[in-house]
Enzyme design. Sequence first.
Site, PDB file in Angstrom:
ATOM      1  N   HIS A  54     -33.717   4.740  72.664  1.00 36.21           N
ATOM      2  CA  HIS A  54     -34.464   5.960  72.345  1.00 36.21           C
ATOM      3  C   HIS A  54     -35.081   5.913  70.957  1.00 36.21           C
ATOM      4  O   HIS A  54     -35.808   6.803  70.563  1.00 36.21           O
ATOM      5  CB  HIS A  54     -33.531   7.177  72.398  1.00 36.21           C
ATOM      6  CG  HIS A  54     -32.604   7.256  71.214  1.00 36.21           C
ATOM      7  ND1 HIS A  54     -31.523   6.431  71.062  1.00 36.21           N
ATOM      8  CD2 HIS A  54     -32.636   8.041  70.112  1.00 36.21           C
ATOM      9  CE1 HIS A  54     -30.921   6.715  69.926  1.00 36.21           C
ATOM     10  NE2 HIS A  54     -31.560   7.677  69.316  1.00 36.21           N
TER      11      HIS A  54
HETATM   12  C1  UD1 Z   1     -33.404  12.360  66.947  1.00 34.42           C
HETATM   13  C2  UD1 Z   1     -33.125  11.693  65.598  1.00 34.42           C
HETATM   14  C3  UD1 Z   1     -32.506  10.322  65.840  1.00 34.42           C
HETATM   15  C4  UD1 Z   1     -31.281  10.437  66.723  1.00 34.42           C
HETATM   16  C5  UD1 Z   1     -31.628  11.179  68.005  1.00 34.42           C
HETATM   17  C6  UD1 Z   1     -30.367  11.419  68.792  1.00 34.42           C
HETATM   18  C7  UD1 Z   1     -34.651  12.211  63.734  1.00 34.42           C
HETATM   19  C8  UD1 Z   1     -35.767  11.703  62.925  1.00 34.42           C
HETATM   20  N1  UD1 Z   1     -34.352  11.472  64.838  1.00 34.42           N
HETATM   21  O1  UD1 Z   1     -34.353  11.557  67.632  1.00 34.42           O
HETATM   22  O2  UD1 Z   1     -32.106   9.760  64.603  1.00 34.42           O
HETATM   23  O3  UD1 Z   1     -30.844   9.141  67.043  1.00 34.42           O
HETATM   24  O4  UD1 Z   1     -32.204  12.457  67.668  1.00 34.42           O
HETATM   25  O5  UD1 Z   1     -30.619  11.510  70.157  1.00 34.42           O
HETATM   26  O6  UD1 Z   1     -34.046  13.218  63.422  1.00 34.42           O
HETATM   27  N2  UD1 Z   1     -37.058  16.029  73.300  1.00 34.42           N
HETATM   28  C9  UD1 Z   1     -36.798  16.743  74.445  1.00 34.42           C
HETATM   29  N3  UD1 Z   1     -35.728  17.600  74.436  1.00 34.42           N
HETATM   30  C10 UD1 Z   1     -34.940  17.764  73.364  1.00 34.42           C
HETATM   31  C11 UD1 Z   1     -35.228  17.045  72.207  1.00 34.42           C
HETATM   32  C12 UD1 Z   1     -36.280  16.173  72.190  1.00 34.42           C
HETATM   33  O7  UD1 Z   1     -37.494  16.625  75.451  1.00 34.42           O
HETATM   34  O8  UD1 Z   1     -33.982  18.537  73.441  1.00 34.42           O
HETATM   35  C13 UD1 Z   1     -38.194  15.084  73.303  1.00 34.42           C
HETATM   36  C14 UD1 Z   1     -39.499  15.712  72.816  1.00 34.42           C
HETATM   37  O9  UD1 Z   1     -40.544  15.101  73.510  1.00 34.42           O
HETATM   38  C15 UD1 Z   1     -39.523  15.289  71.363  1.00 34.42           C
HETATM   39  C16 UD1 Z   1     -38.866  13.920  71.422  1.00 34.42           C
HETATM   40  O10 UD1 Z   1     -37.888  14.010  72.432  1.00 34.42           O
HETATM   41  O11 UD1 Z   1     -40.812  15.234  70.837  1.00 34.42           O
HETATM   42  C17 UD1 Z   1     -38.255  13.482  70.107  1.00 34.42           C
HETATM   43  O12 UD1 Z   1     -37.291  14.455  69.653  1.00 34.42           O
HETATM   44  P1  UD1 Z   1     -36.796  14.465  68.120  1.00 34.42           P
HETATM   45  O13 UD1 Z   1     -35.732  15.450  67.932  1.00 34.42           O
HETATM   46  O14 UD1 Z   1     -37.983  14.542  67.230  1.00 34.42           O
HETATM   47  O15 UD1 Z   1     -36.229  13.038  67.901  1.00 34.42           O
HETATM   48  P2  UD1 Z   1     -35.238  12.173  68.775  1.00 34.42           P
HETATM   49  O16 UD1 Z   1     -35.997  11.014  69.338  1.00 34.42           O
HETATM   50  O17 UD1 Z   1     -34.454  13.025  69.699  1.00 34.42           O
HETATM   51  N1  UDP Z   2     -24.487   9.839  74.714  1.00 33.43           N
HETATM   52  C1  UDP Z   2     -24.189  10.696  75.760  1.00 33.43           C
HETATM   53  N2  UDP Z   2     -24.951  10.636  76.897  1.00 33.43           N
HETATM   54  C2  UDP Z   2     -25.975   9.754  77.044  1.00 33.43           C
HETATM   55  C3  UDP Z   2     -26.275   8.885  75.971  1.00 33.43           C
HETATM   56  C4  UDP Z   2     -25.515   8.945  74.809  1.00 33.43           C
HETATM   57  O1  UDP Z   2     -23.250  11.485  75.674  1.00 33.43           O
HETATM   58  O2  UDP Z   2     -26.614   9.758  78.099  1.00 33.43           O
HETATM   59  C5  UDP Z   2     -23.694   9.937  73.469  1.00 33.43           C
HETATM   60  C6  UDP Z   2     -23.013   8.678  73.019  1.00 33.43           C
HETATM   61  O3  UDP Z   2     -21.707   8.588  73.556  1.00 33.43           O
HETATM   62  C7  UDP Z   2     -22.992   8.819  71.519  1.00 33.43           C
HETATM   63  C8  UDP Z   2     -24.199   9.665  71.216  1.00 33.43           C
HETATM   64  O4  UDP Z   2     -24.598  10.246  72.446  1.00 33.43           O
HETATM   65  O5  UDP Z   2     -21.854   9.547  71.079  1.00 33.43           O
HETATM   66  C9  UDP Z   2     -25.283   8.820  70.645  1.00 33.43           C
HETATM   67  O6  UDP Z   2     -26.447   9.584  70.568  1.00 33.43           O
HETATM   68  P1  UDP Z   2     -27.869   8.938  70.417  1.00 33.43           P
HETATM   69  O7  UDP Z   2     -27.860   7.554  70.920  1.00 33.43           O
HETATM   70  O8  UDP Z   2     -28.819   9.895  71.027  1.00 33.43           O
HETATM   71  O9  UDP Z   2     -28.101   9.004  68.837  1.00 33.43           O
HETATM   72  P2  UDP Z   2     -27.732   8.023  67.627  1.00 33.43           P
HETATM   73  O10 UDP Z   2     -26.277   7.810  67.623  1.00 33.43           O
HETATM   74  O11 UDP Z   2     -28.533   6.781  67.806  1.00 33.43           O
HETATM   75  O12 UDP Z   2     -28.217   8.782  66.455  1.00 33.43           O
END
Ligand code: UD1
Ligand code: UDP
Length: 359
Positions: free
Chosen positions: A208
């Site tokens: 992601h």
């Molecule tokens: C964010 C964090 C990343 C973390 C991840 C955990 C930042 C810069 N990035 O990335 O470090 O690893 O969360 O999962 O803070 N979206 C949805 N539903 C949601 C949230 C997001 O559909 O509930 C989609 C939207 O299209 C959005 C995109 O995901 O534009 C990105 O969401 P965003 O919160 O900006 O960053 P993540 O990729 O989730």
């Molecule tokens: N995770 C989850 N369901 C999923 C994918 C990840 O519960 O389908 C959990 C995973 O066990 C871990 C956390 O989400 O604890 C990691 O989140 P993510 O990879 O979104 O963010 P990051 O750790 O890279 O910031």
Amino acid sequence: MADTHLAIILGTRPEMIKLSPVIRVCEQRDISYTLVHTGQHYSDELDSVFFERLDLPEPEYHLDIGSGSHGEQTGKMLIGIEDVILTEDVEFVLVQGDTNSVLAGAIATSKLDAELGHIEAGLRSFDRNMPEEINRVVTDHVGDYLFAPTEETASLLRDEGVDESRIYVTGNTVVDAVQAYRQIAAEKSSVLDEHALSPGEFVLMTAHRAENVDNPDRLTDLLAGIDRVARELDHPVIYPIHPRTQDRLNEFDVTVPDAIRPVDPLDFLDFLRLEDTASLVITDSGGVQEETCILQTPCVTVRDSTERPETVAVGANVVVGTDPSDIANGARKQLAESTDWEAPFGDGNAAERILDVIR
Ligand code: UD1
Ligand code: UDP
């Protein structure tokens, strides 16, 4: 502690998971706190599912910020968090990790009459192209209490000139969370049956990270490499898809190869069960690199760098980038090695230690 008004800020899936042990200890010790949800994650599968499964209390403040550019998202959160700190007379703010919610909490707190505690301080990928790296560096340099998960991360803070008096080595709260939920997941989760998977005979993947999935070439390479692993092993690959990645697959018209089974994001118990029983995990997630290390499951990280080098040092993880041959080689290497490493992230009492320090 009774005199310190504590606010805990969270906004994304990993923060819900890694702050759940801290919230549990607050409840056990009768420490009052204000829970603030920025709303960075809002889809049920990244948000309410975790509140339910982890038994988290309803946040007192929900800022409903949602998605947006970095500036828009962080700016709106900054305004909302500042308002909560002032309204509630907050004296101590706790943030965890490296998201934009953390950055906003850090900046808001540092300019007000409140102290900032950063859980998971000192992690560095040394790649300033990652938005998370900027968030980590800024937060650590404005933080008052830096809760470093390991001695290595504490040393990185010292290398940047951070005063010793601000650094506390506590372990990572992810260990507390894995210890709390591993057995429950084994008893309650039916994810293996639901997806017709046998322990030790499937690969789990997640991807992601912006630098991977927002780039069509890297995304295509990454999928091709994992497809190669699936065919070599003759194992299915199960892939819970983050909504960001699903959006990019649609936008770039990239097809997921047949050997990879895309599924909706899973709740923590189901995901933990898969991490615990997979033959191999391939990921670009930070939390997943740690959890696989704790669960003795080999990991291949499809990134150019990691801020969790401790996992590589003990042999639990290998960082291979996104070239398909490198991914296949990394998988072969990890599957050939023994999995009896010692996990470096602490003993599962990180949340207790953090709250001892704040008190
Ligand atoms: C964010 C964090 C990343 C973390 C991840 C955990 C930042 C810069 N990035 O990335 O470090 O690893 O969360 O999962 O803070 N979206 C949805 N539903 C949601 C949230 C997001 O559909 O509930 C989609 C939207 O299209 C959005 C995109 O995901 O534009 C990105 O969401 P965003 O919160 O900006 O960053 P993540 O990729 O989730
Ligand atoms: N995770 C989850 N369901 C999923 C994918 C990840 O519960 O389908 C959990 C995973 O066990 C871990 C956390 O989400 O604890 C990691 O989140 P993510 O990879 O979104 O963010 P990051 O750790 O890279 O910031």
